[in-house]
Design an enzyme around this catalytic site. Structure first.
Site, mmCIF file in Angstrom:
data_model
loop_
_atom_site.group_PDB
_atom_site.id
_atom_site.type_symbol
_atom_site.label_atom_id
_atom_site.label_comp_id
_atom_site.label_asym_id
_atom_site.label_seq_id
_atom_site.Cartn_x
_atom_site.Cartn_y
_atom_site.Cartn_z
ATOM 1 N N LYS A 113 1.688 -82.977 8.853
ATOM 2 C CA LYS A 113 1.693 -82.632 10.282
ATOM 3 C C LYS A 113 2.658 -83.551 11.040
ATOM 4 O O LYS A 113 3.397 -83.111 11.917
ATOM 5 C CB LYS A 113 0.283 -82.748 10.880
ATOM 6 C CG LYS A 113 -0.657 -81.620 10.499
ATOM 7 C CD LYS A 113 -0.316 -80.322 11.218
ATOM 8 C CE LYS A 113 -1.377 -79.244 10.998
ATOM 9 N NZ LYS A 113 -0.956 -77.930 11.482
ATOM 10 N N TYR B 267 -2.736 -83.987 4.745
ATOM 11 C CA TYR B 267 -2.707 -83.180 5.967
ATOM 12 C C TYR B 267 -1.987 -83.935 7.082
ATOM 13 O O TYR B 267 -1.061 -83.418 7.719
ATOM 14 C CB TYR B 267 -4.155 -82.864 6.369
ATOM 15 C CG TYR B 267 -4.304 -82.047 7.638
ATOM 16 C CD1 TYR B 267 -4.400 -80.666 7.583
ATOM 17 C CD2 TYR B 267 -4.396 -82.661 8.896
ATOM 18 C CE1 TYR B 267 -4.562 -79.914 8.734
ATOM 19 C CE2 TYR B 267 -4.556 -81.920 10.048
ATOM 20 C CZ TYR B 267 -4.651 -80.538 9.968
ATOM 21 O OH TYR B 267 -4.805 -79.807 11.115
#
Lengths: 277, 264
Positions: free
Chosen positions: A165, A161
Site C-alpha cells: 500500500k 499489505y
C-alpha cells in the site's frame, strides 16, 4: 447515505464518467463508492472478478459492469479499454481492490508476498499505465487509489499489505508529478479499520473492533460512506489537490492501531462479559 | 478539465444551519474573503474578522455576513470574537484562520524581533485561535488554519515564517488528538504560491511567476477559490478527517521552492 438511483444527489459529478475497480463484493467499499458516484450524477463503470455481483449493482445504479482480474495486466488493460468505449472516456478512476492478509512476518511466504505485490503494487502500476493515455485524450482526470492508514502507521502481522500500500502511494505521487501537466490529478485516500466485507471476520470476534476505537480521536472508526465522501471531493473539478495521501480515518494516524496484547485483552474482556450475561 | 478554476458549483446548502467564523478576511482578494463568500453560498451564517474594521464591514455587507474587528495577537479579542457567534447565532460550528504576516530574512540576518513577530501571529495566535474557537463549539465542529507550502518545502528566507507555521501544524495535531472526543476536528490547509492580497506584488514579477510555475505539476497557480473549496469540504460534516495538513500547492511540494538566484 442512501445511494440508490442515478443522479438523485447534489450533482457534484454530473456529466462525468467514472470507473471503480474492486466493486464485485456485496457491500464492499468499491460498491459504496460506485453508488455514491452515481448518486452524484456520474456515469459509472464497475469492475471486479464476480460478474453476477457487478451485473446486480450495474442494474441498480444504471451503470456498466466490466469484469476484471486485477492480478492480470491484460485484464486491467481490457477493463480500461472497455470502460473507455462504453462511457466515452474516463474522467475519474478509483482502485478499491485489496487483500487484507494478516500473517506473522516470519511466517509470510514468498508466495504470499508475490500475490500481495501483484495485486496491491503491480496492479495499481498497470492500472495507472493504462489510464494515463485515456485521460490524456479526455483532457485530464482524477485518479484515486484506496490506500490504508497502515501505509503510514503500524499494525502487527500486516507487513506485506502495508508495504505494498505504501508503495502504491508513491506511484501516485510519481503520476501526480509527471502527468499533472496533462490535467491529471492523482491522490490516495487512507481509511482506518472500516466495517466492510474485508473485515467481516474480525467484526465477528467479540471485543475485537472495540480494541480499535481508542485509536480514533473522533471516537468512532470509519465507514465506507466516509471514504466515498472523500472520493467525491477528490473526484470533483473543484478539487485542486494532487500527489496527496488523504487520511480519512478520524485522526487514527495521530494515535495508533491496537497492539496484539490490546486486542487479546479486549477480546478476553468481551468474552467474560458474555459469560456473565 | 479537472483542474479548471472557473467552474464553481452553485450553493447546495452544504453548510446549512452552521455558523462560521473566518479570520483574516480584510481584502476582497484574500483567501479569507473567498472562503467567506463560498461559505455564505453554502448556507452558513458567516462572521468575518480582521484588524481593520472599515475593510471588513464593506466586505461583510456585500455577502450578508457579520464583521467583527479582531487582532489575533490579542487573546481578549479572540474570545470576544467567538462570543459574537454565540450571542448572534447561538452556536459556532466552523472556524477558519488565515491571519498572517509576511516575514522574510536570511538566517544570517534574522532578528529576534522578526522571529517573535512571526511567532506571535502564526504560532501563538493560531494556538489561541484554536483554544477560543474550540471552547465555543458546544456541538462539535471544525477548526482550520492556514499552513504554508514553506512548511512542506524549504523556502529560502522563510525561517521565521515557516518555523512558526510549522509549529502551528504541530499544535493542530495535538489539538485534534485532544478535541476529537468533543466532536471537534482540527486541520490545516497548506496553500501553494497563490495570488492573493498578500502575494500580489510577487505576481507582478514575471521571473518569479515563471520560476514557481515550473515547479508546479498541475501547471497553474492555486487560486483563493481553490483554497476556499478545500476549506468548505473540511468544514462540512462529510470530512472524517482530523489532525491533517492538506496540501493545495498544485503539486509543488513534490518538487521544490525556487531559489532567489533563479529570479534574476
Amino acid at each position: 447515505m442512501n445511494g440508490a438511483g442515478n443522479g438523485t444527489g447534489a450533482g457534484r459529478l454530473a456529466g462525468k464518467t467514472a470507473l471503480v475497480v474492486g466493486a464485485a463484493g456485496g457491500g464492499n467499499m468499491g460498491q459504496v463508492i460506485a453508488r455514491r458516484f452515481a448518486w452524484e450524477g456520474a456515469k459509472v463503470a464497475i469492475a471486479g472478478r464476480h460478474k453476477d455481483v457487478l451485473d446486480g449493482l450495474a442494474e441498480e445504479i444504471g451503470g456498466v459492469a466490466v469484469p476484471c482480474d486485477f492480478t492480470s495486466r491484460t485484464s486491467i488493460e481490457d477493463m480500461v479499454g472497455a470502460t473507455d468505449r462504453a462511457l466515452g472516456g474516463i474522467d475519474v478512476a478509483v482502485n478499491a481492490t485489496g487483500w487484507g492478509l494478516l500473517k506473522p512476518f516470519l511466517d509470510t511466504t514468498d508466495d504470499d508476498f508475490d500475490r500481495m505485490t501483484i495485486l496491491q503494487l503491480q496492479g495499481p502500476f498497470r492500472f495507472l499505465q493504462a489510464l494515463i493515455p485515456v485521460m490524456e485524450r479526455g483532457g485530464g482526470g482524477s485518479i484515486i487509489q484506496i490506500s490504508s492508514a497502515t501505509a503510514t502507521i503500524m499494525f502487527h502481522d500486516h507487513a506485506a499489505y502495508m508495504a505494498t500500500k505504501a508503495g502504491a502511494d508513491h506511484l501516485i505521487r510519481t503520476v501526480a508529478n509527471e502527468f499533472g501537466h496533462l490535467g491529471i490529478r492523482a491522490n490516495s485516500i487512507s481509511p482506518g479499520v472500516t466495517e466492510t466485507p474485508m473485515t467481516a471476520e474480525a467484526q465477528a470476534v467479540p471485543g475485537l473492533m472495540e480494541a480499535f476505537i481508542k485509536g480514533y480521536p473522533l471516537g468512532r472508526y470509519g465507514t465506507s460512506d466516509d471514504i466515498a465522501a472523500g472520493c467525491v471531493f477528490l473526484a470533483s473539478d473543484e478539487c485542486f489537490m494532487t500527489g496527496q495521501n488523504l487520511q480519512v480515518n478520524g485522526g487514527l494516524t495521530l494515535r495508533a492501531n491496537p497492539s496484539k496484547a490490546d486486542i487479546e485483552s479486549s477480546i478476553q474482556t468481551a468474552l467474560q462479559c458474555e459469560g456473565r450475561s | 478539465m479537472s483542474i479548471s478554476a472557473s467552474t464553481r458549483g452553485a450553493g447546495q446548502g452544504r453548510l446549512a444551519g452552521k455558523t462560521a467564523v473566518i479570520m483574516g478576511a480584510s481584502d476582497e482578494r484574500s483567501m479569507g474573503y473567498a472562503t467567506a463568500r463560498r461559505f455564505r453560498a453554502e448556507g452558513a451564517n458567516v462572521i468575518i474578522a480582521a484588524r481593520r474594521q472599515e475593510a471588513i464591514e464593506a466586505l461583510a455587507h456585500r455577502i450578508g455576513a457579520r464583521a467583527v474587528p479582531c487582532d489575533i495577537v490579542n487573546e481578549d479579542s479572540l474570545s470576544a470574537l467567538a462570543q459574537v457567534a454565540l450571542d448572534d447565532f447561538g452556536r459556532l460550528d466552523c472556524a477558519v484562520n488565515y491571519a498572517g504576516i509576511e516575514v522574510q530574512s536570511s538566517i544570517l540576518d534574522i532578528t529576534a524581533e522578526e522571529l517573535r513577530r512571526s511567532s506571535d501571529v502564526h504560532f501563538v495566535g493560531t494556538a489561541l485561535f484554536i483554544k477560543h474557537m474550540a471552547r465555543a463549539m458546544a456541538q462539535g465542529g471544525s477548526i482550520l488554519t492556514a499552513s504554508s507550502l514553506t512548511v512542506l518545502a524549504q523556502a529560502p528566507g522563510h525561517a521565521a515564517y515557516a518555523g512558526a507555521k510549522g509549529g502551528a501544524d504541530i499544535v493542530v495535531r495535538v489539538a485534534a488528538n485532544e478535541l476529537g472526543e468533543k466532536g471537534i476536528r482540527v486541520n490545516s490547509i497548506a496553500p501553494g504560491f497563490t495570488k492573493s492580497a498578500m502575494t500580489e506584488a510577487y505576481f507582478e514579477m514575471e521571473a518569479i511567476r515563471r520560476a514557481f510555475l515550473k515547479e508546479m505539476p498541475l501547471g497553474r497557480f492555486p487560486t483563493v477559490e481553490d483554497i476556499a473549496e478545500v476549506a468548505l469540504w473540511l468544514s462540512s460534516d462529510e470530512a472524517f478527517v482530523t489532525g491533517q495538513c492538506i496540501d493545495v500547492t498544485a503539486g509543488q511540494a513534490l518538487r521544490r521552492v525556487p531559489l532567489a538566484s533563479e529570479f534574476a
